[in-house]
Scaffold this motif. Sequence first.
Motif, PDB file in Angstrom:
ATOM      1  N   MET A 194       0.684  -1.415   0.159  1.00  0.00           N
ATOM      2  CA  MET A 194      -0.113   0.131   0.120  1.00  0.00           C
ATOM      3  C   MET A 194       0.890   1.262   0.068  1.00  0.00           C
ATOM      4  N   GLU A 195       2.022   1.231   0.563  1.00  0.00           N
ATOM      5  CA  GLU A 195       2.781   2.442   0.825  1.00  0.00           C
ATOM      6  C   GLU A 195       3.589   2.741  -0.476  1.00  0.00           C
ATOM      7  N   VAL A 196       3.952   1.559  -0.915  1.00  0.00           N
ATOM      8  CA  VAL A 196       4.609   2.010  -2.430  1.00  0.00           C
ATOM      9  C   VAL A 196       3.716   2.403  -3.254  1.00  0.00           C
ATOM     10  N   SER A 197       2.378   1.811  -3.335  1.00  0.00           N
ATOM     11  CA  SER A 197       1.368   2.457  -4.189  1.00  0.00           C
ATOM     12  C   SER A 197       1.199   3.957  -4.242  1.00  0.00           C
ATOM     13  N   LYS A 198       1.350   4.294  -2.915  1.00  0.00           N
ATOM     14  CA  LYS A 198       1.122   5.833  -2.332  1.00  0.00           C
ATOM     15  C   LYS A 198       2.399   6.680  -2.729  1.00  0.00           C
ATOM     16  N   GLY A 199       3.572   5.976  -3.277  1.00  0.00           N
ATOM     17  CA  GLY A 199       4.740   6.663  -3.234  1.00  0.00           C
ATOM     18  C   GLY A 199       5.322   6.941  -2.117  1.00  0.00           C
ATOM     19  N   ASN A 200       5.116   6.352  -1.009  1.00  0.00           N
ATOM     20  CA  ASN A 200       5.885   6.403   0.254  1.00  0.00           C
ATOM     21  C   ASN A 200       6.938   5.516   0.626  1.00  0.00           C
ATOM     22  N   PHE A 201       7.800   5.807  -0.176  1.00  0.00           N
ATOM     23  CA  PHE A 201       9.132   4.539  -0.333  1.00  0.00           C
ATOM     24  C   PHE A 201       9.613   4.619   0.928  1.00  0.00           C
ATOM     25  N   ASP A 202       9.885   5.814   1.628  1.00  0.00           N
ATOM     26  CA  ASP A 202      10.615   5.649   2.983  1.00  0.00           C
ATOM     27  C   ASP A 202       9.559   4.757   4.066  1.00  0.00           C
ATOM     28  N   VAL A 203       8.589   5.052   4.034  1.00  0.00           N
ATOM     29  CA  VAL A 203       7.621   4.217   5.216  1.00  0.00           C
ATOM     30  C   VAL A 203       7.790   2.799   4.672  1.00  0.00           C
ATOM     31  N   ALA A 204       7.386   2.525   3.182  1.00  0.00           N
ATOM     32  CA  ALA A 204       7.445   1.185   2.804  1.00  0.00           C
ATOM     33  C   ALA A 204       8.805   0.552   3.089  1.00  0.00           C
ATOM     34  N   LEU A 205      10.138   1.263   3.048  1.00  0.00           N
ATOM     35  CA  LEU A 205      11.367   0.565   3.633  1.00  0.00           C
ATOM     36  C   LEU A 205      11.415   0.329   5.009  1.00  0.00           C
ATOM     37  N   ALA A 206      11.013   1.343   5.711  1.00  0.00           N
ATOM     38  CA  ALA A 206      10.761   1.050   7.203  1.00  0.00           C
ATOM     39  C   ALA A 206      10.093  -0.008   7.711  1.00  0.00           C
ATOM     40  N   LEU A 207       8.831  -0.439   6.849  1.00  0.00           N
ATOM     41  CA  LEU A 207       8.222  -1.533   7.330  1.00  0.00           C
ATOM     42  C   LEU A 207       8.760  -2.738   7.005  1.00  0.00           C
ATOM     43  N   SER A 208       9.520  -2.439   5.646  1.00  0.00           N
ATOM     44  CA  SER A 208      10.312  -3.875   5.212  1.00  0.00           C
ATOM     45  C   SER A 208      11.226  -4.371   6.141  1.00  0.00           C
ATOM     46  N   PHE A 209      12.046  -3.363   6.918  1.00  0.00           N
ATOM     47  CA  PHE A 209      13.068  -3.471   7.779  1.00  0.00           C
ATOM     48  C   PHE A 209      12.492  -4.195   8.969  1.00  0.00           C
ATOM     49  N   ILE A 210      11.155  -3.793   9.324  1.00  0.00           N
ATOM     50  CA  ILE A 210      10.729  -4.137  10.735  1.00  0.00           C
ATOM     51  C   ILE A 210      10.089  -5.900  10.088  1.00  0.00           C
ATOM     52  N   LEU A 211       9.633  -5.961   9.059  1.00  0.00           N
ATOM     53  CA  LEU A 211       9.314  -7.187   8.635  1.00  0.00           C
ATOM     54  C   LEU A 211      10.429  -8.249   8.604  1.00  0.00           C
ATOM     55  N   MET A 212      11.614  -7.789   7.948  1.00  0.00           N
ATOM     56  CA  MET A 212      13.026  -8.552   7.900  1.00  0.00           C
ATOM     57  C   MET A 212      13.538  -8.939   9.265  1.00  0.00           C
ATOM     58  N   SER A 213      13.204  -7.997  10.299  1.00  0.00           N
ATOM     59  CA  SER A 213      13.853  -8.384  11.443  1.00  0.00           C
ATOM     60  C   SER A 213      13.180  -9.347  12.069  1.00  0.00           C
ATOM     61  N   LEU A 214      11.604  -9.222  11.991  1.00  0.00           N
ATOM     62  CA  LEU A 214      10.819 -10.193  12.757  1.00  0.00           C
ATOM     63  C   LEU A 214      11.221 -11.590  12.059  1.00  0.00           C
ATOM     64  N   ALA A 215      11.024 -11.726  10.737  1.00  0.00           N
ATOM     65  CA  ALA A 215      11.704 -13.054  10.121  1.00  0.00           C
ATOM     66  C   ALA A 215      12.944 -13.561  10.451  1.00  0.00           C
ATOM     67  N   PHE A 216      14.024 -12.461  10.766  1.00  0.00           N
ATOM     68  CA  PHE A 216      15.270 -12.952  10.960  1.00  0.00           C
ATOM     69  C   PHE A 216      15.251 -13.618  12.629  1.00  0.00           C
ATOM     70  N   ILE A 217      14.420 -12.841  13.515  1.00  0.00           N
ATOM     71  CA  ILE A 217      14.456 -13.162  15.032  1.00  0.00           C
ATOM     72  C   ILE A 217      13.880 -14.716  15.235  1.00  0.00           C
ATOM     73  N   ILE A 218      12.813 -14.856  14.358  1.00  0.00           N
ATOM     74  CA  ILE A 218      12.127 -16.080  14.573  1.00  0.00           C
ATOM     75  C   ILE A 218      12.873 -17.301  13.947  1.00  0.00           C
ATOM     76  N   THR A 219      13.524 -16.810  12.648  1.00  0.00           N
ATOM     77  CA  THR A 219      14.216 -18.031  12.029  1.00  0.00           C
ATOM     78  C   THR A 219      15.409 -18.343  12.906  1.00  0.00           C
ATOM     79  N   PHE A 220      16.124 -17.156  13.412  1.00  0.00           N
ATOM     80  CA  PHE A 220      17.281 -17.713  14.290  1.00  0.00           C
ATOM     81  C   PHE A 220      16.945 -18.547  15.498  1.00  0.00           C
ATOM     82  N   PHE A 221      15.792 -18.193  16.011  1.00  0.00           N
ATOM     83  CA  PHE A 221      15.658 -19.190  17.347  1.00  0.00           C
ATOM     84  C   PHE A 221      14.891 -20.699  16.931  1.00  0.00           C
ATOM     85  N   LEU A 222      14.757 -20.548  15.748  1.00  0.00           N
ATOM     86  CA  LEU A 222      14.274 -21.983  14.891  1.00  0.00           C
ATOM     87  C   LEU A 222      15.686 -22.787  14.645  1.00  0.00           C
TER      88      LEU A 222
END
Length: 232
Positions: A194-222
Amino acid sequence: MDLLIEGMREAIEMLISGNPEIFEITWLTLKVSLSAILISTLIGIPIGVILGLTAFRGRRLLLVLVNIGMGLPPVVAGLWITMLLWRSGPLGSLTLLYSPYAIVMAQVLVSLPIVIGLTCSAFQQIDKNMLIQIKSLGATRFQTVSLLLRETRIAIMAAIMAGFGRVIAEVGAAMMVGGNIRGETRILTTSIVMEVSKGNFDVALALSFILMSLAFIITFFLTILQQRNKKQ
């Protein structure tokens, strides 16, 4: 490069400022992803064990379907779930469309074949001599499966991690069956789109960093859990 730095700065500010919407979206992402992979694990491992250990008519056809399902496009899964939950569909009376439950159903549909297929593959690689030895010792069917599960636990953990990776990155089906409704079905992946479609690339990148951090933490523990089992 400036955009990446801006995105990271935005992500840190969102977390530090305690933005309630971000925490709500992140929490919902966690809930639906973990629920989906838990359901896929509980259903997929027993089916994978049966397909890997037994021989029956139609088994090859089932394996072909499972292997096809491993590459099932998420938008197709979303379309099927939408038709199932549509008002005139078989489960339309449950009014689950555009709810987190619908997202979980779609995520289970894309992750279940992965858990089944990789579990089946792990059991097919078990040494036949081991099976003969276990049976010769008089083990019951339950004891046999328990021992084999212990032997294949690393491969099964890999199957769960692969399924989780597919689930947490899923966006097409979640968008279709969830509708990306603010405060109800909006998760990190659909927010990024949604943020990319609105042209808010900085917010989209921020959300992507949060998503990657989440995936990294859970995969790390697994991974830690997987490797700890390997040492036992």
